[in-house]
Motif scaffolding. Structure first.
Motif, PDB file in Angstrom:
ATOM      1  N   LEU A   1       0.824  -1.220   0.000  1.00  0.00           N
ATOM      2  CA  LEU A   1       0.000   0.000   0.000  1.00  0.00           C
ATOM      3  C   LEU A   1       0.855   1.264   0.000  1.00  0.00           C
ATOM      4  O   LEU A   1       0.335   2.354  -0.142  1.00  0.00           O
ATOM      5  CB  LEU A   1      -0.893   0.025   1.241  1.00  0.00           C
ATOM      6  CG  LEU A   1      -2.233  -0.698   1.170  1.00  0.00           C
ATOM      7  CD1 LEU A   1      -2.992  -0.473   2.461  1.00  0.00           C
ATOM      8  CD2 LEU A   1      -3.044  -0.191  -0.011  1.00  0.00           C
TER       9      LEU A   1
ATOM     10  N   VAL B   1       0.496   3.688  -2.801  1.00  0.00           N
ATOM     11  CA  VAL B   1      -0.824   4.330  -2.820  1.00  0.00           C
ATOM     12  C   VAL B   1      -0.857   5.472  -1.811  1.00  0.00           C
ATOM     13  O   VAL B   1      -1.270   6.595  -2.120  1.00  0.00           O
ATOM     14  CB  VAL B   1      -1.932   3.302  -2.488  1.00  0.00           C
ATOM     15  CG1 VAL B   1      -3.289   3.986  -2.455  1.00  0.00           C
ATOM     16  CG2 VAL B   1      -1.918   2.170  -3.482  1.00  0.00           C
ATOM     17  N   VAL B   2      -0.394   5.159  -0.576  1.00  0.00           N
ATOM     18  CA  VAL B   2      -0.407   6.187   0.480  1.00  0.00           C
ATOM     19  C   VAL B   2       0.480   7.358   0.075  1.00  0.00           C
ATOM     20  O   VAL B   2       0.105   8.524   0.229  1.00  0.00           O
ATOM     21  CB  VAL B   2       0.055   5.573   1.818  1.00  0.00           C
ATOM     22  CG1 VAL B   2       0.230   6.652   2.875  1.00  0.00           C
ATOM     23  CG2 VAL B   2      -0.950   4.542   2.291  1.00  0.00           C
TER      24      VAL B   2
ATOM     25  N   PHE C   1       1.234   8.346  -2.900  1.00  0.00           N
ATOM     26  CA  PHE C   1       0.572   9.105  -3.963  1.00  0.00           C
ATOM     27  C   PHE C   1      -0.478  10.048  -3.364  1.00  0.00           C
ATOM     28  O   PHE C   1      -0.547  11.222  -3.722  1.00  0.00           O
ATOM     29  CB  PHE C   1      -0.079   8.145  -4.962  1.00  0.00           C
ATOM     30  CG  PHE C   1      -0.858   8.846  -6.036  1.00  0.00           C
ATOM     31  CD1 PHE C   1      -0.198   9.471  -7.083  1.00  0.00           C
ATOM     32  CD2 PHE C   1      -2.247   8.898  -5.995  1.00  0.00           C
ATOM     33  CE1 PHE C   1      -0.906  10.127  -8.066  1.00  0.00           C
ATOM     34  CE2 PHE C   1      -2.957   9.560  -6.979  1.00  0.00           C
ATOM     35  CZ  PHE C   1      -2.293  10.173  -8.019  1.00  0.00           C
ATOM     36  N   ILE C   2      -1.275   9.526  -2.424  1.00  0.00           N
ATOM     37  CA  ILE C   2      -2.318  10.368  -1.813  1.00  0.00           C
ATOM     38  C   ILE C   2      -1.685  11.549  -1.081  1.00  0.00           C
ATOM     39  O   ILE C   2      -2.168  12.676  -1.178  1.00  0.00           O
ATOM     40  CB  ILE C   2      -3.189   9.533  -0.850  1.00  0.00           C
ATOM     41  CG1 ILE C   2      -4.023   8.546  -1.660  1.00  0.00           C
ATOM     42  CG2 ILE C   2      -4.087  10.424  -0.008  1.00  0.00           C
ATOM     43  CD1 ILE C   2      -4.830   7.586  -0.825  1.00  0.00           C
ATOM     44  N   THR C   3      -0.578  11.295  -0.370  1.00  0.00           N
ATOM     45  CA  THR C   3       0.026  12.388   0.389  1.00  0.00           C
ATOM     46  C   THR C   3       0.613  13.451  -0.537  1.00  0.00           C
ATOM     47  O   THR C   3       0.817  14.581  -0.106  1.00  0.00           O
ATOM     48  CB  THR C   3       1.149  11.907   1.324  1.00  0.00           C
ATOM     49  OG1 THR C   3       2.162  11.290   0.538  1.00  0.00           O
ATOM     50  CG2 THR C   3       0.627  10.941   2.356  1.00  0.00           C
TER      51      THR C   3
ATOM     52  N   LEU D   1      -0.915  14.444  -3.282  1.00  0.00           N
ATOM     53  CA  LEU D   1      -2.013  15.141  -3.961  1.00  0.00           C
ATOM     54  C   LEU D   1      -2.149  16.624  -3.585  1.00  0.00           C
ATOM     55  O   LEU D   1      -2.479  17.436  -4.441  1.00  0.00           O
ATOM     56  CB  LEU D   1      -3.340  14.417  -3.709  1.00  0.00           C
ATOM     57  CG  LEU D   1      -3.601  13.195  -4.594  1.00  0.00           C
ATOM     58  CD1 LEU D   1      -4.936  12.563  -4.228  1.00  0.00           C
ATOM     59  CD2 LEU D   1      -3.591  13.570  -6.061  1.00  0.00           C
ATOM     60  N   PRO D   2      -1.921  17.011  -2.311  1.00  0.00           N
ATOM     61  CA  PRO D   2      -2.045  18.438  -1.995  1.00  0.00           C
ATOM     62  C   PRO D   2      -1.067  19.324  -2.770  1.00  0.00           C
ATOM     63  O   PRO D   2      -1.274  20.530  -2.835  1.00  0.00           O
ATOM     64  CB  PRO D   2      -1.747  18.503  -0.490  1.00  0.00           C
ATOM     65  CG  PRO D   2      -2.109  17.162   0.005  1.00  0.00           C
ATOM     66  CD  PRO D   2      -1.748  16.214  -1.093  1.00  0.00           C
ATOM     67  N   LEU D   3      -0.036  18.738  -3.356  1.00  0.00           N
ATOM     68  CA  LEU D   3       0.841  19.533  -4.212  1.00  0.00           C
ATOM     69  C   LEU D   3       0.248  19.679  -5.604  1.00  0.00           C
ATOM     70  O   LEU D   3       0.621  20.565  -6.361  1.00  0.00           O
ATOM     71  CB  LEU D   3       2.223  18.883  -4.325  1.00  0.00           C
ATOM     72  CG  LEU D   3       3.049  18.780  -3.054  1.00  0.00           C
ATOM     73  CD1 LEU D   3       4.395  18.139  -3.349  1.00  0.00           C
ATOM     74  CD2 LEU D   3       3.258  20.150  -2.452  1.00  0.00           C
ATOM     75  N   VAL D   4      -0.659  18.761  -5.949  1.00  0.00           N
ATOM     76  CA  VAL D   4      -1.260  18.788  -7.283  1.00  0.00           C
ATOM     77  C   VAL D   4      -2.510  19.661  -7.282  1.00  0.00           C
ATOM     78  O   VAL D   4      -2.726  20.458  -8.180  1.00  0.00           O
ATOM     79  CB  VAL D   4      -1.620  17.356  -7.740  1.00  0.00           C
ATOM     80  CG1 VAL D   4      -2.233  17.374  -9.127  1.00  0.00           C
ATOM     81  CG2 VAL D   4      -0.397  16.466  -7.715  1.00  0.00           C
ATOM     82  N   ILE D   5      -3.337  19.500  -6.252  1.00  0.00           N
ATOM     83  CA  ILE D   5      -4.581  20.267  -6.166  1.00  0.00           C
ATOM     84  C   ILE D   5      -4.266  21.603  -5.494  1.00  0.00           C
ATOM     85  O   ILE D   5      -3.861  21.632  -4.338  1.00  0.00           O
ATOM     86  CB  ILE D   5      -5.623  19.499  -5.335  1.00  0.00           C
ATOM     87  CG1 ILE D   5      -5.834  18.107  -5.922  1.00  0.00           C
ATOM     88  CG2 ILE D   5      -6.934  20.262  -5.282  1.00  0.00           C
ATOM     89  CD1 ILE D   5      -6.531  17.150  -4.982  1.00  0.00           C
TER      90      ILE D   5
ATOM     91  N   THR E   1      -3.946  18.869   5.788  1.00  0.00           N
ATOM     92  CA  THR E   1      -3.886  18.416   4.397  1.00  0.00           C
ATOM     93  C   THR E   1      -2.724  19.079   3.654  1.00  0.00           C
ATOM     94  O   THR E   1      -1.961  18.404   2.972  1.00  0.00           O
ATOM     95  CB  THR E   1      -5.212  18.732   3.680  1.00  0.00           C
ATOM     96  OG1 THR E   1      -6.287  18.263   4.478  1.00  0.00           O
ATOM     97  CG2 THR E   1      -5.269  18.085   2.323  1.00  0.00           C
TER      98      THR E   1
ATOM     99  N   LEU F   1       0.555  17.555   4.586  1.00  0.00           N
ATOM    100  CA  LEU F   1       0.686  16.104   4.410  1.00  0.00           C
ATOM    101  C   LEU F   1       1.903  15.692   3.566  1.00  0.00           C
ATOM    102  O   LEU F   1       2.648  14.788   3.979  1.00  0.00           O
ATOM    103  CB  LEU F   1      -0.611  15.571   3.789  1.00  0.00           C
ATOM    104  CG  LEU F   1      -1.078  14.171   4.165  1.00  0.00           C
ATOM    105  CD1 LEU F   1      -1.109  13.988   5.666  1.00  0.00           C
ATOM    106  CD2 LEU F   1      -2.454  13.912   3.571  1.00  0.00           C
TER     107      LEU F   1
END
Lengths: 302, 263
Positions: free
Chosen positions: B88, B91-92, B94-96, B98-102, B140, B143
């Motif tokens: 995992l 996956v984890v 990648f999720i962490t 995401l705040p750099l992408v959004i 967030t 993160l």
């Protein structure tokens, strides 16, 4: 199943066997808080906007909002945003690269590299409103540099068309955090540029230019392009600096979205969602490309 | 070899000019509030302003809350995923990231729509609820930095052996995490914490759109109304960022060295 886990929690020396057994039990519960948090405060809010971008006021599916993005005002905002991001990322990447190269391979005194890396850590996080204040004090109408150039050399940069509240003003300001970010992420790649490759190339009779075009640049290219994309996304999402510097006089997408959230200036909430969706699309694509390029670049960094 | 140093030296000097001039200009401007003399009057005015004290305290509390909550979320997750679900990890991670992408402005837009007063979880209906939402938003935002710091820290120690050692001594999972794993990754957690602090303290977009009395919106307000105080505030913000980064680097470097010596 929980009984098996309880038995496993008692003192036992057969660790690995117990882990195998426990995989079927309640071990996944330990990851629940993280995934719950990520869904509630990261993924769902974003998904809400993305879904809203494809809905009309009654909730029915529509592409009108996306079509609405092509109105002249919004297209112009995206255009200026992309231009500022490309200019600050491009210049930031090039200048940051030269700076990083100078500290890694420049043969300068040893204290320079840690000093610049530390300062880069500070400057890349010195964004937002204070940065705007600093540049107003430097290049504003009464800024130190503006007055110095006027009084000492007779050069009035404002009469020459420069304005800190403009495209170039914003670009020069953004470079204050773009260049240091570039330094921080490109230094490891430059460290991976092995001295032996240069020596081997020179021994084989290559010129300096041939070494750069045939060895160094092909190795560095994925890193360089990847860094450019990261800087681009970094500038594209920035709001606070532009807001404090220009107010609303420079029409860039994040400022437009800020005004939309504050007071629905587009008179259509779903068009606001589409605006956000467009931003996610652009930063998402550039980050995706960055990841792909980074994986290519890392082949040389082992 | 000597001749080739000219280029790098010029690059460094030009860069130094670009990076130091705005700091000098801001400092000079912040000292010139009283006509004709250099004084710290602008700083005195800023520190005497009760709004400054209120908003700065608010942001410090929000930052500390975000750091504690972030550590509480990230440390057990990073530990558990490394120990039990290595597959995992990507996956984890990648999720962490995401705040750099959004972009933050998109994130807070989603919050405002999802947690507004007519929704199922009306967090923005009350001031307390909005404060909670703001802190969760800061968690967030932090993160990517927090998770990377902690996960790297976990990679540097042998958590599997430490866990087995703890278990064979009869310690529970929670106890192992709190008394064995956490002290070993303390430096990583602290370095993530200082970075989070530097990001949160002057944060503008979330605080402004959620209408919280934080330091960022105060800065924006002063910027539109005053002449000399913004420069003084910019110097204060720079000093805070600088202190955070220096603390982060010195903490990040030292304990690893110590741990190696102890072994």
């Amino acid at each position: 199943m929980s009984a098996a886990d309880d038995a496993g929690a008692a003192v036992t020396v057969r660790g690995p066997a117990r882990w195998q057994g426990a995989r079927l039990s309640w071990g996944w519960l330990g990851t629940v808080p993280f995934f719950a948090f990520a869904i509630l405060f990261l993924i769902a809010p974003t998904a809400y906007l993305v879904v809203g971008a494809f809905q009309d006021a009654t909730g029915a599916f529509t592409l009108d909002n996306l079509a609405g993005l092509f109105s002249p005002d919004i297209v112009a905002a995206y255009r200026i945003s992309i231009e500022v991001s490309v200019a600050s990322a491009g210049l930031g990447a090039v200048i940051g690269f030269f700076l990083a190269y100078a500290i890694v391979h420049g043969g300068l005194p040893g204290w320079i590299r840690p000093t610049i890396v530390t300062f880069s850590g500070v400057a890349s996080n010195f964004a937002g409103i204070p940065l705007a204040f600093a540049f107003l004090a430097t290049l504003g109408r009464l800024g130190l540099v503006t007055l110095f150039l006027r009084d000492t050399f007779g050069i009035n940069i404002y009469r020459m068309g420069f304005n800190v509240v403009s495209f170039w003003g914003l670009t020069v300001t953004y470079m204050y955090f773009q260049i240091p970010l570039m330094v921080l992420i490109i230094v490891p790649a430059l460290d991976g540029l092995k001295r032996e490759w240069r020596e081997a190339a020179l021994i084989l009779g290559a010129t300096k230019r041939q070494y750069w075009t045939n060895v160094a640049l092909p190795v560095l290219l994925p890193s360089l392009l990847g860094c450019f994309l990261l800087l681009f996304a970094n500038a594209f999402g920035a709001v606070a600096t532009a807001y404090a510097l220009t107010g609303s006089s420079l029409n860039i997408v994040p400022i437009l979205l800020y005004a939309q959230i504050r007071g629905d200036v587009l008179y259509n909430p779903n068009l606001g969602y589409a605006l956000a969706f467009g931003m996610i699309l652009i930063t998402g694509c550039s980050n995706l490309l960055y990841i792909v390029l980074r994986m290519r670049a890392e082949r040389w960094q082992r | 070899m000597k001749g080739s140093r000219l280029g790098p030296t010029i690059v460094i000097l030009v860069a130094a000019a670009y990076f130091l001039l705005p700091l000098m200009a801001t400092f000079e401007f912040s000292l010139s509030m009283i006509r004709g003399v250099w004084s710290f009057e602008a700083y005195r005015v800023v520190f005497a302003d009760p709004e400054f004290r209120h908003t700065f305290t608010f942001s410090v509390v929000a930052a500390v809350a975000a750091i504690l909550l972030g550590a509480l979320l990230v440390v057990p997750t990073a530990y558990w995923v490394r120990l039990r679900f290595p597959r995992l990890r990507s996956v984890v991670e990648f999720i962490t990231l995401l705040p750099l992408v959004i972009p933050p402005i998109v994130l807070v837009f989603g919050y405002i729509r999802m947690y507004n007063s007519s929704s199922l979880v009306p967090l923005t209906a009350t001031a307390g609820g909005t404060n909670v939402l703001l802190v969760l938003g800061y968690v967030t935002l932090s993160l990517p930095y927090m998770y990377r710091a902690v996960d790297t820290g976990m990679g540097a120690i042998d958590i599997r052996t430490l866990t087995e050692a703890g278990e064979s001594l009869g310690a529970s999972r929670g106890r192992i995490l709190a008394t064995v794993i956490l002290p070993n990754v303390r430096a990583a957690v602290l370095s993530g914490a200082f970075l989070t602090f530097a990001i949160v303290i002057g944060e503008f977009v979330l605080a402004s759109l959620l209408n919280r009395p934080a330091f960022g919106p105060y800065l924006a307000l002063i910027g539109t109304n005053r002449a000399y105080e913004p420069s003084a505030l910019a110097m204060i913000a720079f000093a805070v960022t600088w202190a955070c980064m220096v603390l982060m680097q010195s903490l990040g470097a030292r304990p690893a060295h110590k741990a190696r010596q102890r072994r």
